[in-house]
Design a protein around this motif. Sequence first.
Motif, mmCIF file in Angstrom:
data_model
loop_
_atom_site.group_PDB
_atom_site.id
_atom_site.type_symbol
_atom_site.label_atom_id
_atom_site.label_comp_id
_atom_site.label_asym_id
_atom_site.label_seq_id
_atom_site.Cartn_x
_atom_site.Cartn_y
_atom_site.Cartn_z
ATOM 1 N N LEU A 145 8.979 92.451 -24.885
ATOM 2 C CA LEU A 145 8.908 91.093 -24.363
ATOM 3 C C LEU A 145 8.693 91.094 -22.851
ATOM 4 O O LEU A 145 7.898 90.314 -22.325
ATOM 5 C CB LEU A 145 10.191 90.339 -24.717
ATOM 6 N N LYS A 146 9.380 92.005 -22.166
ATOM 7 C CA LYS A 146 9.203 92.106 -20.716
ATOM 8 C C LYS A 146 7.763 92.517 -20.378
ATOM 9 O O LYS A 146 7.150 91.975 -19.451
ATOM 10 C CB LYS A 146 10.182 93.123 -20.141
ATOM 11 N N LEU A 147 7.227 93.464 -21.107
ATOM 12 C CA LEU A 147 5.851 93.895 -20.886
ATOM 13 C C LEU A 147 4.882 92.754 -21.133
ATOM 14 O O LEU A 147 3.938 92.549 -20.360
ATOM 15 C CB LEU A 147 5.521 95.074 -21.807
ATOM 16 N N LEU A 148 5.115 91.991 -22.192
ATOM 17 C CA LEU A 148 4.255 90.855 -22.502
ATOM 18 C C LEU A 148 4.310 89.812 -21.395
ATOM 19 O O LEU A 148 3.271 89.295 -20.965
ATOM 20 C CB LEU A 148 4.674 90.242 -23.839
ATOM 21 N N ALA A 198 13.984 97.945 -27.669
ATOM 22 C CA ALA A 198 12.529 97.980 -27.830
ATOM 23 C C ALA A 198 11.945 96.571 -27.805
ATOM 24 O O ALA A 198 10.907 96.329 -27.173
ATOM 25 C CB ALA A 198 12.167 98.690 -29.136
ATOM 26 N N ALA A 199 12.615 95.626 -28.454
ATOM 27 C CA ALA A 199 12.128 94.247 -28.456
ATOM 28 C C ALA A 199 12.193 93.661 -27.045
ATOM 29 O O ALA A 199 11.272 92.952 -26.623
ATOM 30 C CB ALA A 199 12.951 93.404 -29.423
ATOM 31 N N VAL A 252 0.691 88.636 -14.615
ATOM 32 C CA VAL A 252 -0.344 89.301 -13.820
ATOM 33 C C VAL A 252 -1.702 88.713 -14.167
ATOM 34 O O VAL A 252 -2.535 88.463 -13.288
ATOM 35 C CB VAL A 252 -0.318 90.831 -14.058
ATOM 36 N N GLY A 253 -1.954 88.445 -15.427
ATOM 37 C CA GLY A 253 -3.207 87.842 -15.856
ATOM 38 C C GLY A 253 -3.374 86.442 -15.279
ATOM 39 O O GLY A 253 -4.463 86.052 -14.889
ATOM 40 N N LEU A 254 -2.291 85.690 -15.227
ATOM 41 C CA LEU A 254 -2.362 84.335 -14.682
ATOM 42 C C LEU A 254 -2.577 84.372 -13.174
ATOM 43 O O LEU A 254 -3.285 83.522 -12.619
ATOM 44 C CB LEU A 254 -1.089 83.565 -15.019
#
Length: 55
Positions: free
Chosen positions: A40-43, A35-36, A49-51
């Motif tokens: 972390l991968k999602l973050l 889960a961690a 993508v935001g950058l």
Amino acid sequence: MTDSRRRPRRETRHPSFSLRQTVLFFGLVAIALCAAGLALKLLVDLLTVGLLRSR
């Protein structure tokens, strides 16, 4: 004359090994690590993508 009876000694019992508790513990640790890692991968994906969109 000596007393040949043994003195009662306090019993020190070690808890017995429980395979079920061991498997449950390591299973929960594995789930928490997965889960961690996914979080972390999602973050990281969201940040990259935001950058990319902001350029």
